[in-house]
Write an enzyme that holds these catalytic residues in place. Structure first.
Site, PDB file in Angstrom:
ATOM      1  N   GLU A 289       0.926  -1.129   0.050  1.00 36.23           N
ATOM      2  CA  GLU A 289       0.108   0.199  -0.121  1.00 36.23           C
ATOM      3  C   GLU A 289       1.017   1.255  -0.130  1.00 36.23           C
ATOM      4  O   GLU A 289       0.556   2.310   0.857  1.00 36.23           O
ATOM      5  CB  GLU A 289      -1.165  -0.086   1.092  1.00 36.23           C
ATOM      6  CG  GLU A 289      -1.903  -1.121   1.131  1.00 36.23           C
ATOM      7  CD  GLU A 289      -2.831  -1.329   2.216  1.00 36.23           C
ATOM      8  OE1 GLU A 289      -2.647  -0.844   3.291  1.00 36.23           O
ATOM      9  OE2 GLU A 289      -3.996  -1.913   2.018  1.00 36.23           O
ATOM     10  N   ASP A 368      -8.410  -8.887   3.883  1.00 37.13           N
ATOM     11  CA  ASP A 368      -8.049  -7.944   5.022  1.00 37.13           C
ATOM     12  C   ASP A 368      -9.088  -7.833   6.240  1.00 37.13           C
ATOM     13  O   ASP A 368      -9.963  -6.843   6.302  1.00 37.13           O
ATOM     14  CB  ASP A 368      -7.873  -6.607   4.177  1.00 37.13           C
ATOM     15  CG  ASP A 368      -7.527  -5.317   4.787  1.00 37.13           C
ATOM     16  OD1 ASP A 368      -6.963  -5.665   6.166  1.00 37.13           O
ATOM     17  OD2 ASP A 368      -7.644  -4.199   4.668  1.00 37.13           O
ATOM     18  N   GLU A 396     -12.558  -2.025  12.258  1.00 33.37           N
ATOM     19  CA  GLU A 396     -12.421  -1.532  10.975  1.00 33.37           C
ATOM     20  C   GLU A 396     -13.550  -1.960  10.252  1.00 33.37           C
ATOM     21  O   GLU A 396     -14.161  -1.179   9.582  1.00 33.37           O
ATOM     22  CB  GLU A 396     -11.038  -1.739  10.536  1.00 33.37           C
ATOM     23  CG  GLU A 396     -10.858  -1.083   8.919  1.00 33.37           C
ATOM     24  CD  GLU A 396      -9.699  -1.328   8.184  1.00 33.37           C
ATOM     25  OE1 GLU A 396      -8.912  -1.903   8.789  1.00 33.37           O
ATOM     26  OE2 GLU A 396      -9.610  -0.895   7.201  1.00 33.37           O
TER      27      GLU A 396
HETATM   28  O1  GCW Z   1      -6.750  -2.713   6.516  1.00 34.70           O
HETATM   29  C1  GCW Z   1      -6.204  -2.109   5.735  1.00 34.70           C
HETATM   30  C2  GCW Z   1      -6.342  -0.686   6.594  1.00 34.70           C
HETATM   31  C3  GCW Z   1      -5.050   0.170   6.301  1.00 34.70           C
HETATM   32  C4  GCW Z   1      -3.778  -0.538   7.020  1.00 34.70           C
HETATM   33  C5  GCW Z   1      -3.778  -1.760   6.102  1.00 34.70           C
HETATM   34  C6  GCW Z   1      -2.494  -2.575   6.805  1.00 34.70           C
HETATM   35  C7  GCW Z   1      -2.382   0.276   8.623  1.00 34.70           C
HETATM   36  O2  GCW Z   1      -7.490  -0.169   5.607  1.00 34.70           O
HETATM   37  O3  GCW Z   1      -5.596   1.265   7.073  1.00 34.70           O
HETATM   38  O4  GCW Z   1      -2.685   0.265   7.112  1.00 34.70           O
HETATM   39  O5  GCW Z   1      -4.726  -2.494   6.111  1.00 34.70           O
HETATM   40  O6  GCW Z   1      -2.820  -3.823   7.599  1.00 34.70           O
HETATM   41  O7  GCW Z   1      -1.455  -2.336   6.643  1.00 34.70           O
END
Ligand code: GCW
Length: 681
Positions: A289, A368, A396
């Site tokens: 990311e 995720d 989240e």
């Molecule tokens: O779940 C996603 C999140 C990001 C997060 C990423 C990760 C810290 O939306 O906010 O970044 O995973 O786990 O690195």
């Protein structure tokens, strides 16, 4: 009564404690627990004293002695190596952090395998006392199943928290460390009371001032924070930015195989360890990311992790390297790519290529932290690489601590997943100390759900998720029901309210799942924010998480005739997932593309099941609200009202999910609900 700040360490008069009053009056602590001896043992004695004060209202007197007296009446605190001779405790060696509690003949003995073990034994005894479970003849030995029990903070130095739903950071404000020391100590106490032994203190996305945490400008502050946690047996990790050699060190690259880069990290590690000699190590999010990583230089993740491992190794440090590596610049038109494959495709070929002081941190599922996704195929497959499972306590995708969603209910499910690779291959059976050649999961890391809100977690009942994480990380065989009961009694007392609150907790995850994205399809959530529905929100984006619903069908074919993701599992699981008849139905749309008229096991079509679960989920959310209302007279007004307003917001959210999902599928298919309930057109 519940003072929400104290979480599961409430002040109250325990009946069991009152009966033991004379005995608890005097503590004999062994020499090792003398001031100047081990800090953690000293803290354990202090925690015992404080705990008795909390449960009984008086402070016992403490006598430090060279050798405890076998004959006397009182409380004896120490380590096994010293107390076993005097009290003839069973000489069995326990894992680090283990303890024995024995209460008989007017003597209470708490013996830790080591100092943290003593601390955990004290906390366990206090919990038993608060639950009125201490009786003459009590004898308990316990030890953590997982060596590594870690909390990850996604706190930024400006005081915000990525995916934080309970107020600003406990640690930082305006680019600096800025905290209430008492509150940090209270936090460390809460964590230690459920066995947490590691904490990473900054976001894995290391940006802005956070890049400077490894410089002298901040290291003194890091050391001061480490000192608070140290007394509670908790060691710090720092999240670092892989690009630091060029962003901070002004080197031409951060190439892990460039000698100047390796030398830079070695020097940096030496500096950091001068300030914090027992720093646990670095946590690294690389090539993920937008964060820099070894791929920038055509190097492997083993190259990257090992270079850092060599830098911290001489100081006893470890590198925790995240496996959340995938292409987030995907073209939605391209059906051949499957993000779910990424972690396994990237890391499985590297099994065995990592140094001994590297631990891979693997998200529990291939995507995720979704409400329902399968366990990643990496577990059970890795056999030559140390690794831990990553969970998310912060909600989240599970309702932002507005909606009640008791996560241990789902974690229990994860722990029961059978990787089907050799004997004893369930996740819970795989957890344990790593020894080469076994696919042991060394423990857990989880993104925490706390902030500066007075009750730590925003939703008071979300405290159960933090508590539950600690308990499951300690012992993955504990059930969600046991944990819910424990937590409820500790938080709300031994009266009837606790049982009813536990029952609400246990209904919350299934309710949430029902009004959320159906049958493991994932990501029908508002993009970016991740609260509330947006059914096509991620459909035409770059993130690689599609459901591809059209008028006839929905879901991704991940079988060998589709993306082939199922083949990453053991042969048995690959076959199970690849056949819709044997695939668990709560994951059926994760693995399969199905027509809406597909017949599910209950004889109804997939579409009818989508309608049914969404109507039911809303009803269950409404029922939780009513159940909460019925507790009004048994609870502190402030807690009652605050939680009530969350349940009301949750109901509005559940209604939105129900109606948007149902309307979406009704519009796609034109097929009405066979029970004639209201679906908006
Ligand atoms: O779940 C996603 C999140 C990001 C997060 C990423 C990760 C810290 O939306 O906010 O970044 O995973 O786990 O690195």
């Amino acid at each position: 009564m519940n003072n929400e700040y104290n979480c599961w360490l409430q002040e109250r008069k325990s009946q069991a404690a009152i009966a033991l009053l004379p005995l608890l009056n005097t503590i004999f602590a062994e020499e090792g627990a003398l001031p100047g001896g081990g800090e953690v043992a000293v803290q354990a004695v202090e925690e015992f004293r404080r705990g008795i004060k909390r449960l009984l209202g008086f402070s016992p007197s403490v006598h430090f002695s060279q050798s405890a007296q076998a004959g006397g009446c009182g409380v004896f605190l120490g380590t096994v190596s010293r107390l076993e001779k005097i009290f003839s405790l069973s000489g069995q060696k326990q894992a680090a952090g283990g303890f024995t509690i024995r209460f008989r003949d007017k003597q209470l003995v708490i013996a830790g395998q080591d100092e943290p073990g003593l601390l955990y034994g004290v906390f366990r005894f206090l919990a038993l006392l608060a639950m009125d479970l201490v009786h003459d003849g009590l004898e308990i030995s316990d030890a953590p199943v997982s060596p590594l029990r870690m909390i990850n903070h996604w706190d930024n130095l400006d005081g915000t928290i990525e995916r934080g739903y309970a107020g600003p950071s406990l640690f930082y404000r305006n680019g600096r460390f800025d905290y209430d020391r008492q509150r940090i100590e209270d936090y460390a106490r809460l964590l230690a009371s459920v066995g947490i032994n590691r904490i990473s203190i900054n976001n894995v996305n290391v940006r802005d001032e956070a890049k400077l945490l490894i410089t002298e400008e901040y290291l003194g502050d890091v050391a001061a924070l480490a000192a608070v946690f140290r007394r509670f047996g908790i060691k710090l990790f720092l999240s670092i930015n892989f690009g630091a050699p060029w962003s901070l060190g002004k080197l031409p690259s951060a190439d892990p195989l460039a000698p100047d880069v390796a030398a830079w990290w070695k020097e940096r590690a030496a500096l950091i360890y001068k300030y914090i000699p027992d720093l646990a190590g670095f946590l690294v999010k690389a090539d993920s990311e937008g964060e820099p990583g070894p791929f920038l230089y055509n190097r492997t993740h083993a190259d990257g992790a090992n270079m850092l491992a060599q830098a911290v190794g001489p100081h006893g440090g470890e590198i925790i390297w995240r496996c959340f590596v995938y292409n987030c610049q995907q073209d939605w038109r391209d059906h051949s790519f499957d993000r779910a494959r990424a972690a396994y495709d990237h890391f499985m070929p590297l099994d065995g290529a990592f140094n001994d002081n590297v631990i891979l941190q693997i998200k529990f599922g291939p995507y995720d932290f979704q409400v329902r996704e399968p366990v990643t195929p990496l577990f059970g497959s890795f056999s030559k690489t140390r690794h831990v499972m990553e969970l998310q306590i912060t909600q989240e995708y599970t309702g932002h601590q507005i909606d009640l969603c008791y996560l241990p209910w789902f974690w229990e499910d994860l722990m029961c997943f059978d990787t089907a690779q050799g004997p004893a291959s369930r996740i819970s059976e795989l957890v344990g100390p790593y020894s080469g050649g076994h696919s042991f999961i060394e423990g857990f890391a989880a993104v925490v759900n706390v902030g500066l809100d007075r009750n730590w977690t925003g939703h008071t009942l979300a405290q159960a998720n933090l508590y539950g994480y600690g308990r499951i990380a300690w012992n993955p065989n504990l059930t969600a029901t046991e944990i819910a009961r424990e937590w409820s009694v500790l938080s709300f007392g031994t009266g009837p309210a606790a049982e009813r609150i536990a029952a609400i907790l246990l209904k919350s995850y299934p309710a949430y799942e029902k009004y959320n994205a159906p049958f493991g399809v994932c990501f029908m959530v508002t993009p970016g924010l991740h609260y509330g529905p947006n059914i096509e929100g991620y459909e035409y984006s770059r993130w690689g998480t599609y459901h591809r619903a059209d008028a006839k069908a929905i879901g991704i074919d991940r079988t060998p005739s589709g993306t082939g993701y199922t083949s990453q599992y053991s042969a048995k699981n690959a076959a199970m997932f690849a056949d819709p008849a044997s695939c668990p139905e709560n994951l059926i749309l994760f693995f399969h593309r199905l027509r809406y008229d597909y017949k599910m096991k209950n004889g109804e079509t997939l579409l009818q099941n989508i309608y049914d679960t969404h109507f039911e989920g809303y009803e269950e959310a409404a029922a939780m609200l009513e159940q909460w209302k019925s507790l009004k007279d048994s609870l502190e007004e402030e807690v009652y009202q605050a939680v009530l307003s969350r349940f009301e917001r949750q109901l509005a959210n559940a209604r939105e999910w129900r109606d948007q999902i149902n309307t979406y599928f009704f519009r796609k298919t034109g097929i009405a609900d066979k029970r004639g309930r209201k679906i908006y057109d």
